[in-house]
Design a protein around this motif. Structure first.
Motif, PDB file in Angstrom:
ATOM      1  N   LYS A 132      -4.003  30.882 -14.782  1.00 34.84           N
ATOM      2  CA  LYS A 132      -3.615  29.419 -14.648  1.00 34.84           C
ATOM      3  C   LYS A 132      -2.328  28.926 -15.380  1.00 34.84           C
ATOM      4  O   LYS A 132      -1.795  27.944 -14.912  1.00 34.84           O
ATOM      5  CB  LYS A 132      -5.001  28.564 -15.082  1.00 34.84           C
ATOM      6  CG  LYS A 132      -5.194  28.740 -16.454  1.00 34.84           C
ATOM      7  CD  LYS A 132      -6.588  27.758 -16.884  1.00 34.84           C
ATOM      8  CE  LYS A 132      -6.771  27.996 -18.348  1.00 34.84           C
ATOM      9  NZ  LYS A 132      -7.821  27.384 -18.660  1.00 34.84           N
ATOM     10  N   LYS A 190       1.024  27.483 -13.490  1.00 37.64           N
ATOM     11  CA  LYS A 190       1.068  26.063 -13.727  1.00 37.64           C
ATOM     12  C   LYS A 190       2.767  26.225 -14.044  1.00 37.64           C
ATOM     13  O   LYS A 190       3.354  25.158 -13.729  1.00 37.64           O
ATOM     14  CB  LYS A 190       0.379  25.390 -14.950  1.00 37.64           C
ATOM     15  CG  LYS A 190       0.574  24.162 -15.334  1.00 37.64           C
ATOM     16  CD  LYS A 190       0.002  23.627 -16.312  1.00 37.64           C
ATOM     17  CE  LYS A 190       0.281  22.180 -16.840  1.00 37.64           C
ATOM     18  NZ  LYS A 190      -0.584  21.674 -17.691  1.00 37.64           N
ATOM     19  N   GLU A 206       4.680  26.628 -10.929  1.00 32.23           N
ATOM     20  CA  GLU A 206       4.352  25.438  -9.949  1.00 32.23           C
ATOM     21  C   GLU A 206       3.577  26.015  -8.514  1.00 32.23           C
ATOM     22  O   GLU A 206       4.282  25.572  -7.475  1.00 32.23           O
ATOM     23  CB  GLU A 206       5.397  24.680  -9.857  1.00 32.23           C
ATOM     24  CG  GLU A 206       6.156  23.958 -11.021  1.00 32.23           C
ATOM     25  CD  GLU A 206       7.279  23.053 -10.664  1.00 32.23           C
ATOM     26  OE1 GLU A 206       8.066  23.181 -10.025  1.00 32.23           O
ATOM     27  OE2 GLU A 206       7.525  22.043 -11.510  1.00 32.23           O
TER      28      GLU A 206
END
Length: 187
Positions: free
Chosen positions: A107, A111, A114
Motif C-alpha cells: 500500500k 500510494k 499513484e
C-alpha cells in the motif's frame, strides 16, 4: 514487477528474531513440504503471516514497511516495469498492481507511485494485526475474483496484464494482451 521475492524478505526484515525462531520451529513441516513442491505458496503464506504478524501493532509494522519500501523494495523493482507503469499512466490507463504479497508494504509503494492495489490484505483489530488474511491469499483464481469485484472490465476496450509466476496465469488469461516474464503470453 521485481527481480526477486519480496514477501519473504519483508517477513524476515520486520519480524523479531525470537518470533522468527519460534515460527521456524512451528512451520518447518509446512516449509519443507513447500520446498518439496508438495504444498503451494498460497497455502504457506497465510501460515507464515499469522505466525509473523499476529499481535504486532499496526504502527510498528507500518514503520517497518516504510523502511522496507524505501530501502530494499526500491532496489528490486524492475526498471522496465516502472517504465511500463509510467507509459500506461501517460496514456491515461487505470493502473492496478495485483499481488499475492501483503498489504503493509504494497500500500505504501502503490500510494507513492499513484497506482491502485489489489493484494493479500492483513486484518487489523484494535490497532493490532491478527495475522489473518481478510479475503484469503490473493493468488491464482482469487486474483481474477478480486479484480472483478473491484473493476468493471467491460468499461475498458483493452486490458493489459503482466505476470511473473504461475499464480498469475488466471489473471493473464483475463486480459486482452498479457505478458509473462516480459514475453507476450499466449492463451
Amino acid at each position: 514487477m521485481t527481480t526477486r521475492d519480496t514477501y519473504t524478505k519483508f517477513v524476515f526484515s520486520s519480524t523479531k528474531l525470537a518470533r522468527l525462531v519460534i515460527g521456524a520451529c512451528l512451520l518447518s513441516p509446512a516449509i519443507i513440504l513447500h520446498k518439496a513442491r508438495l504444498l503451494s505458496a498460497p497455502k504457506v503464506r497465510p501460515l507464515i503471516s499469522r505466525v509473523a504478524f499476529m499481535g504486532v501493532s499496526e504502527k510498528q509494522l507500518d514503520a517497518s514497511a516504510e523502511r522496507y519500501v524505501s530501502g530494499y523494495l526500491s532496489s528490486v523493482i524492475r526498471s522496465d516495469m516502472l517504465q511500463k507503469i509510467a507509459e500506461h499512466k501517460e496514456n491515461g490507463d487505470h493502473v492496478v498492481i495485483v499481488s499475492a504479497s501483503i498489504s503493509p508494504y504494497l500500500k505504501i509503494w502503490c500510494k507513492r507511485h499513484e497506482v491502485d492495489l489489489i493484494c493479500s490484505e492483513l486484518e487489523v483489530r484494535n490497532g493490532r494485526f491478527t495475522g489473518a488474511y481478510l479475503n484469503g491469499d490473493c493468488s491464482n483464481e482469487r486474483k481474477v475474483e478480486r479484480i472483478k469485484e473491484r473493476i468493471d472490465l467491460s468499461l475498458y476496450s483493452e486490458v493489459f496484464a503482466y505476470g511473473d509466476s504461475e499464480e498469475d496465469y488466471p489473471m493473464l488469461n483475463l486480459a486482452n494482451t498479457s505478458f509473462y516474464r516480459g514475453e507476450l503470453f499466449e492463451v
